[in-house]
Structure formats: C-alpha cells, structure tokens
Design a protein around this motif. Structure first.
Motif, short mmCIF file in Angstrom:
data_model
loop_
_atom_site.label_atom_id
_atom_site.label_comp_id
_atom_site.label_asym_id
_atom_site.label_seq_id
_atom_site.Cartn_x
_atom_site.Cartn_y
_atom_site.Cartn_z
N GLN A 36 78.22 67.83 17.34
CA GLN A 36 77.37 67.42 17.86
C GLN A 36 76.43 67.49 17.58
O GLN A 36 76.60 68.90 17.19
CB GLN A 36 78.04 67.24 19.58
CG GLN A 36 77.01 67.17 20.59
CD GLN A 36 76.90 67.27 22.29
OE1 GLN A 36 78.27 67.65 22.30
NE2 GLN A 36 76.65 66.18 23.08
N PHE A 38 71.90 68.50 18.17
CA PHE A 38 71.11 68.96 18.49
C PHE A 38 70.00 69.76 17.60
O PHE A 38 69.74 70.72 17.10
CB PHE A 38 71.10 69.98 19.70
CG PHE A 38 72.37 69.63 21.03
CD1 PHE A 38 71.70 68.69 22.00
CD2 PHE A 38 73.83 70.09 20.43
CE1 PHE A 38 73.46 68.66 22.74
CE2 PHE A 38 74.77 69.75 21.20
CZ PHE A 38 74.61 68.82 22.28
N SER A 42 64.85 70.53 20.25
CA SER A 42 65.48 69.42 21.80
C SER A 42 65.54 70.22 22.73
O SER A 42 65.54 71.14 23.16
CB SER A 42 66.38 68.53 21.38
OG SER A 42 67.62 69.92 21.01
N ASP A 44 67.77 69.82 24.69
CA ASP A 44 69.39 70.49 25.20
C ASP A 44 70.40 70.67 23.95
O ASP A 44 69.58 69.91 22.95
CB ASP A 44 69.88 68.50 25.63
CG ASP A 44 71.61 69.37 26.36
OD1 ASP A 44 71.44 70.12 27.34
OD2 ASP A 44 72.46 68.39 26.30
N GLY A 51 68.03 74.56 18.14
CA GLY A 51 69.14 73.72 17.37
C GLY A 51 70.18 73.89 17.86
O GLY A 51 70.62 75.60 17.56
#
Length: 181
Positions: A36, A38, A42, A44, A51
């Motif tokens: 996953q 980020f 971002s 979230d 990041g």
C-alpha cells in the motif's frame, strides 16, 4: 498478489464385508503479498504527510491426514457390533510479516528503502495436533443400544505441562415400542 494451492487425496478400501479403511490427505497452502502506497503530501494517513509504504507478506500452510477403520459385524443373531477406529494429524505453519516506512526521501520512488522512519513486525505460528479416536456400539435386538467413545488428543497448543487430553463418552438408548410388537 495471492498464490494458493488446495489439494486432497482420498482412498477407500474394503478388505472384508465387516471392515472399511478410509484414508484422506489434504493441504491448503497460500502466500499473499500486499503493498500500500501513500504519496508525499497525500491526505492519508494523517500522521505521515511525508508519504508512507506498507508491505505485508503472509505465508500459510496446513496439512491434514485422517485414517479411519470402521465396520459392523453380527456376532450373534441378536447382537451387532459397530466400530470406528481412527487417527487424525494436523500441521499448521503461519507466518505474517509487516513492514512500514514513513517520510519518503525521493518522490515517486516507492521502495521501503526510500523511507527514513521504519517499523517492522513478524508473527509466526506453528501448531501440531494428533489424535487417536474410537467408538464401539452394541445393538441388542434393535431395541437396546450402547455406545462408548474416546478420543486422545495431543496438541502443541496445550502447553508444556498439558501434553494430552482424553475425551470419553457413553450413551445408551432403549426403544420401548419394539417390545410392544
């Protein structure tokens, strides 16, 4: 990315009219890789504006085996014996690896080595179970039934001092209406 294999094998052999041997062997094995990302800036997760990368690796393997001998035999014109003897083995190996990296140094380069704040955890489970079990039942003229069962089980989850457990049972039944006929 999930790679999974499920397989089983079974065989039944009847050497006598009063005995059947059944063997089953099976496995369930998979690996699951997750990632996953980020990006820097971002929304979230809230606590990682620089990041974040999360990687999970799950490996699971279970093997099980059953050997069962069962049958029924008339030992007298009014008495029938039914029986089952068996063995069961289960082996489980499970490994879970989680890695997280925050505060990425190079934008758009999504490798855990690009993070300055690292966290990792691992959980490993190994479980071994084995059991012997049996049942014997008596049928007297189809109106009185007596059954005895037992299972002795060993498990790695019982702890060092509790290596085995025995589970017995007994039941009876009486069919009154057979006597009235």
């Amino acid at each position: 990315q999930v790679n999974r294999f499920i397989g089983n094998f079974g065989a039944i052999y009847t050497p006598y009219d009063w005995a059947t041997i059944t063997y089953r062997l099976g496995t369930d094995s998979y690996s699951d890789e997750r990632k996953q990302i980020f990006a820097i800036g971002s929304n979230d997760p809230d606590n990682a504006p620089g990041g974040q990368i999360e990687e999970n690796l799950i490996r699971y393997n279970q093997v099980y085996s059953d050997l069962i001998i069962s049958g029924s035999k008339n030992v007298h014109e009014s008495i029938t014996i039914n029986y089952t003897l068996g063995n069961n083995i289960t082996i489980l190996d499970d490994n879970y690896l989680y890695s997280r990296g925050r505060d990425l140094t190079i934008p758009d380069y999504y490798n855990i080595g690009n993070a300055s704040d690292l966290y990792s955890s691992q959980q490993t489970t190994q479980q071994r179970n084995a059991a012997f079990f049996g049942e014997i039942g008596f049928d007297f003229q189809s109106f009185l039934f007596i059954n005895l069962t037992g299972r002795n089980e060993w498990s790695s989850t019982y702890g060092a001092n509790e290596g085995a457990a025995f589970f017995p049972s007994m039941n009876t039944s009486f069919v009154f209406c057979v006597l009235m006929n």
